[in-house]
Design an enzyme around this catalytic site. Structure first.
Site, PDB file in Angstrom:
ATOM      1  N   TYR A 136      30.381  46.492  40.870  1.00 60.56           N
ATOM      2  CA  TYR A 136      30.786  45.166  40.420  1.00 60.56           C
ATOM      3  C   TYR A 136      29.966  44.792  39.193  1.00 60.56           C
ATOM      4  O   TYR A 136      28.746  44.987  39.148  1.00 60.56           O
ATOM      5  CB  TYR A 136      30.543  44.129  41.534  1.00 60.56           C
ATOM      6  CG  TYR A 136      30.749  42.699  41.083  1.00 60.56           C
ATOM      7  CD1 TYR A 136      31.985  42.083  41.193  1.00 60.56           C
ATOM      8  CD2 TYR A 136      29.698  41.961  40.541  1.00 60.56           C
ATOM      9  CE1 TYR A 136      32.177  40.776  40.768  1.00 60.56           C
ATOM     10  CE2 TYR A 136      29.879  40.654  40.107  1.00 60.56           C
ATOM     11  CZ  TYR A 136      31.123  40.067  40.221  1.00 60.56           C
ATOM     12  OH  TYR A 136      31.316  38.781  39.798  1.00 60.56           O
ATOM     13  N   GLU A 224      34.744  39.263  34.331  1.00 62.15           N
ATOM     14  CA  GLU A 224      34.389  39.814  35.638  1.00 62.15           C
ATOM     15  C   GLU A 224      35.202  41.085  35.894  1.00 62.15           C
ATOM     16  O   GLU A 224      36.432  41.059  35.811  1.00 62.15           O
ATOM     17  CB  GLU A 224      34.680  38.780  36.719  1.00 62.15           C
ATOM     18  CG  GLU A 224      34.359  39.247  38.123  1.00 62.15           C
ATOM     19  CD  GLU A 224      34.769  38.201  39.152  1.00 62.15           C
ATOM     20  OE1 GLU A 224      33.920  37.849  39.977  1.00 62.15           O
ATOM     21  OE2 GLU A 224      35.935  37.753  39.134  1.00 62.15           O
TER      22      GLU A 224
END
Length: 415
Positions: A136, A224
């Site tokens: 991530y 993101e």
């Protein structure tokens, strides 16, 4: 619903009652590809035949077909055509065509849509890549740090909020000096923290630097990537991305803002935007007519504390004209849920007399049939109160916000 990175750093969120720029997944990926970020090869189709041609042009071993709507949970969604899942893998281009026939033009319901779902108008036909490991990565503006912050975790492809709670040691944060920019050693350290090894570590660092350059160049408030993954062939790829933009930079980012997909908005939101009004629909019966985000939320809160439920809030913003006030009343009264209207204006930039003139004109021309409670304070408030008093209209004045909320709730209770 707040995105993953914003959940991690609520301090970086600026809560405003406006509709943020929304881009479809394929639009975000195109922006990334244009800035040198590694993404899957893909095409976009708006018919089953185009989807077939796209699948054939890809010449990929495996193809992923993804319905394009502005909602998460597509993979587990259900179409009203009977098809289950808005994301499908196949090796046969003809299967892409068959699946696209059951997607395009049909409604897809997910955990983030209404019960009726959202109509799918386009699908993304992309090269399917195997992912040997998922991480991530995000970059966002953090007020607490007065600038951009990188956030990463070697645990990607999952709910990062859960990782932050159960394994906080796996969440890595790195502040970036907005003036000096991202340093090579910072990018390499983040790549190392994400678990990339050998040649992949430098490749990941290069992608991180490109993502930061993208973040700056497009005036993003957040980029993101989940998952930020590696393939068995030794590639670092951004498999999925969410980009949030600074709406105040629209004048610099005209091409990006022209891509804004408003098709999934409530029609009333789009109508409000025509008059530079910001509208947020809620599920109560007292309309909130305010100026400013903080005042909007305070008004909703105090209505709730006094036993009422806000039906919506409509933000006038700063440079208000009488015509906007009139249009605002048209929008509020068009909502069948609205049984009362509470006007709560603090006149700083806003001239209260302009608000008062707009209110009286709207009440007279629209023949307002629901109770109206008005609390005005600030610039030219005495003149505004005189205008309302001399109008002869059944307007209930309030001394302060508490008084206004009580009177609005009571007016609904009497019905």
């Amino acid at each position: 619903m707040l995105s993953v990175a914003k959940e991690l750093y609520l301090s970086a969120v600026q809560l405003t009652p406006r509709r943020w720029l929304n881009l479809q997944e394929y639009q975000s990926k195109k922006i990334m590809a244009d800035h040198g970020v590694a993404v899957q090869r893909f095409f976009v189709a708006d018919s089953a035949n185009d989807a077939l041609e796209a699948a054939q042009r890809l010449k990929a071993k495996e193809i992923v077909l993804k319905a394009q709507i502005l909602a998460g949970g597509r993979g587990k969604g259900i179409f009203n055509s009977g098809l289950k899942g808005g994301v499908h893998l196949t090796k046969d281009p003809k299967t892409v065509e068959q699946l696209a026939k059951q997607m395009i033009g049909y409604n897809l319901s997910t955990k983030q849509t209404s019960k009726d779902g959202v109509t799918v108008k386009k699908v993304m036909v992309a090269e399917a890549l195997d992912i040997s490991r998922e991480t991530y990565f995000a970059i966002l503006m953090d007020r607490a740090c007065n600038g951009p912050v990188m956030v990463g975790s070697p645990q990607g492809g999952v709910d990062i909020e859960e990782v932050a709670v159960t394994s906080p040691e796996l969440i890595f944060k790195e502040e970036i000096d907005i003036f000096e920019g991202i340093k090579d050693h910072q990018a390499l350290q983040m790549a190392k923290n994400l678990g990339f090894q050998g040649a992949l570590q430098q490749q990941a660092a290069d992608q991180i630097k490109k993502l930061y350059n993208l973040f700056l160049e497009i005036d993003a408030t957040q980029v993101e990537v989940n998952p930020f993954g590696e393939t068995p062939e030794g590639q670092v790829v951004c498999f999925d991305a969410k980009i949030n933009f600074d709406d105040n930079a629209e004048f610099r980012q005209k091409e990006i803002f022209a891509m804004d997909d408003k098709s999934e908005n409530e029609p009333i939101e789009n109508e409000a935007a025509k008059y530079d009004l910001k509208y947020i629909g809620l599920d109560g019966n007292i309309a909130c007519f305010v100026n400013g985000a903080g005042l909007a939320m305070a008004t909703c809160d105090i209505i709730s504390l006094n036993g009422g439920k806000p039906a919506n809030f409509l933000d006038l913003g700063g440079g208000v004209k009488e015509a906007q006030v009139y249009q605002a009343f048209k929008l509020l009264t068009a909502d069948p849920k609205v049984e009362a209207i509470l006007v709560n204006i603090f006149g700083g930039i806003v001239n209260c007399a302009i608000i008062a003139n707009g209110i009286t004109k709207a009440c007279q021309e629209l023949e307002l049939k629901v109770p109206l409670v008005v609390r005005l304070e600030g610039t030219n408030v005495q003149e505004a109160q005189r205008i309302l008093s001399d109008s002869g209209l059944p307007i209930t004045s309030a001394n302060d916000l508490e008084d206004a909320a009580k009177k609005a709730v009571a007016s609904v209770a009497k019905k």
